[in-house]
Scaffold this motif. Structure first.
Motif, PDB file in Angstrom:
ATOM      1  N   MET A  43       0.822  -1.196   0.000  1.00 33.06           N
ATOM      2  CA  MET A  43       0.000   0.000   0.000  1.00 33.06           C
ATOM      3  C   MET A  43       0.866   1.259   0.000  1.00 33.06           C
ATOM      4  N   ASN A  44       2.027   1.182   0.662  1.00 28.16           N
ATOM      5  CA  ASN A  44       2.934   2.338   0.665  1.00 28.16           C
ATOM      6  C   ASN A  44       3.433   2.655  -0.728  1.00 28.16           C
ATOM      7  N   GLU A  45       3.600   1.618  -1.566  1.00 29.61           N
ATOM      8  CA  GLU A  45       4.061   1.831  -2.938  1.00 29.61           C
ATOM      9  C   GLU A  45       3.056   2.684  -3.701  1.00 29.61           C
ATOM     10  N   ILE A  46       1.781   2.401  -3.489  1.00 30.38           N
ATOM     11  CA  ILE A  46       0.736   3.157  -4.177  1.00 30.38           C
ATOM     12  C   ILE A  46       0.729   4.601  -3.689  1.00 30.38           C
ATOM     13  N   ARG A  47       0.828   4.793  -2.369  1.00 32.37           N
ATOM     14  CA  ARG A  47       0.865   6.157  -1.831  1.00 32.37           C
ATOM     15  C   ARG A  47       2.092   6.911  -2.334  1.00 32.37           C
ATOM     16  N   ASP A  48       3.236   6.214  -2.391  1.00 27.94           N
ATOM     17  CA  ASP A  48       4.453   6.842  -2.901  1.00 27.94           C
ATOM     18  C   ASP A  48       4.266   7.257  -4.358  1.00 27.94           C
ATOM     19  N   ALA A  49       3.640   6.395  -5.146  1.00 27.01           N
ATOM     20  CA  ALA A  49       3.392   6.701  -6.561  1.00 27.01           C
ATOM     21  C   ALA A  49       2.444   7.898  -6.683  1.00 27.01           C
ATOM     22  N   GLN A  50       1.430   7.944  -5.825  1.00 31.70           N
ATOM     23  CA  GLN A  50       0.492   9.066  -5.859  1.00 31.70           C
ATOM     24  C   GLN A  50       1.202  10.371  -5.504  1.00 31.70           C
ATOM     25  N   LYS A  51       2.056  10.328  -4.486  1.00 33.21           N
ATOM     26  CA  LYS A  51       2.819  11.517  -4.085  1.00 33.21           C
ATOM     27  C   LYS A  51       3.762  11.946  -5.209  1.00 33.21           C
ATOM     28  N   GLU A  52       4.373  10.952  -5.865  1.00 33.34           N
ATOM     29  CA  GLU A  52       5.277  11.246  -6.972  1.00 33.34           C
ATOM     30  C   GLU A  52       4.517  11.923  -8.114  1.00 33.34           C
ATOM     31  N   ARG A  53       3.329  11.423  -8.416  1.00 38.62           N
ATOM     32  CA  ARG A  53       2.514  12.038  -9.472  1.00 38.62           C
ATOM     33  C   ARG A  53       2.095  13.450  -9.085  1.00 38.62           C
ATOM     34  N   GLU A  54       1.670  13.616  -7.828  1.00 31.61           N
ATOM     35  CA  GLU A  54       1.265  14.942  -7.362  1.00 31.61           C
ATOM     36  C   GLU A  54       2.421  15.932  -7.496  1.00 31.61           C
ATOM     37  N   LYS A  55       3.592  15.528  -7.063  1.00 34.80           N
ATOM     38  CA  LYS A  55       4.774  16.384  -7.136  1.00 34.80           C
ATOM     39  C   LYS A  55       5.093  16.741  -8.598  1.00 34.80           C
ATOM     40  N   PHE A  56       5.014  15.749  -9.483  1.00 39.10           N
ATOM     41  CA  PHE A  56       5.313  15.972 -10.894  1.00 39.10           C
ATOM     42  C   PHE A  56       4.310  16.935 -11.519  1.00 39.10           C
ATOM     43  N   VAL A  57       3.022  16.734 -11.235  1.00 40.99           N
ATOM     44  CA  VAL A  57       1.968  17.576 -11.816  1.00 40.99           C
ATOM     45  C   VAL A  57       2.116  19.025 -11.349  1.00 40.99           C
ATOM     46  N   LEU A  58       2.366  19.232 -10.074  1.00 47.56           N
ATOM     47  CA  LEU A  58       2.527  20.598  -9.558  1.00 47.56           C
ATOM     48  C   LEU A  58       3.777  21.259 -10.130  1.00 47.56           C
ATOM     49  N   ALA A  74      -7.311  17.400  -8.995  1.00 46.47           N
ATOM     50  CA  ALA A  74      -6.934  15.997  -9.116  1.00 46.47           C
ATOM     51  C   ALA A  74      -7.887  15.160  -8.278  1.00 46.47           C
ATOM     52  N   ASP A  75      -7.922  13.897  -8.585  1.00 44.35           N
ATOM     53  CA  ASP A  75      -8.849  12.998  -7.909  1.00 44.35           C
ATOM     54  C   ASP A  75      -8.300  12.463  -6.586  1.00 44.35           C
ATOM     55  N   GLY A  76      -7.187  12.994  -6.096  1.00 41.89           N
ATOM     56  CA  GLY A  76      -6.598  12.522  -4.841  1.00 41.89           C
ATOM     57  C   GLY A  76      -5.558  11.451  -5.099  1.00 41.89           C
ATOM     58  N   ARG A  77      -5.770  10.671  -6.138  1.00 41.92           N
ATOM     59  CA  ARG A  77      -4.794   9.643  -6.501  1.00 41.92           C
ATOM     60  C   ARG A  77      -3.898  10.136  -7.627  1.00 41.92           C
TER      61      ARG A  77
END
Length: 140
Positions: A1-16, A52-55
């Motif tokens: 589950m941490n992998e998914i959260r890490d990926a979501q954080k990575e996407r959020e950081k990239f998008v911003l 964003a949808d949170g994910r």
């Protein structure tokens, strides 16, 4: 589950970061085109929204700038009246200046590639876990 959260954080950081980079690219393009008269156009690029949808699987980005920049692409300005068919009986003072830069296009393609890779890895992980008997047995 941490992998998914890490990926979501990575996407959020990239998008911003992408959104901030777009603003820099627009300002750089205005400077390169030398379309700075009053400075209003240069100050006009704004980050309107990042939804964003949170994910960060679906993200909506937008920037805004004065419409004047688009007219630079056509080479029109105040000396060319609206609705004119093109022949105003004198030489054109303005030359078309490419508004949408290659750098902008490349950045959009980078965002596309990053998101498809990141979301694709998440999807493969989800499918792999759903097919793994041990994972399903101990995590449900």
């Amino acid at each position: 589950m941490n992998e998914i959260r890490d990926a979501q954080k990575e996407r959020e950081k990239f998008v911003l970061a992408f959104n901030n980079t777009m603003l820099k690219i627009w300002r750089e393009q205005i400077t390169l085109l030398d379309v700075i008269d009053t400075g209003r156009l240069l100050k006009s690029p704004k980050s309107v929204a990042v939804r964003a949808d949170g994910r960060f699987i679906e993200a909506t980005l937008s920037q805004a700038f004065l419409e004047y920049g688009l007219w630079q692409d056509f080479g029109t300005g105040k000396e060319i009246p609206r609705g004119n068919p093109g022949d105003i009986g004198r030489d054109r003072k303005r030359k078309p200046k490419r508004w949408f830069s290659r750098k902008y296009y490349a950045s959009v393609m980078n965002l596309r590639d990053f998101m498809s890779d990141s979301i694709g890895r998440d999807f493969v992980g989800i499918v792999a876990k759903s097919l793994d008997d041990k994972y399903r047995r101990y995590n449900h």
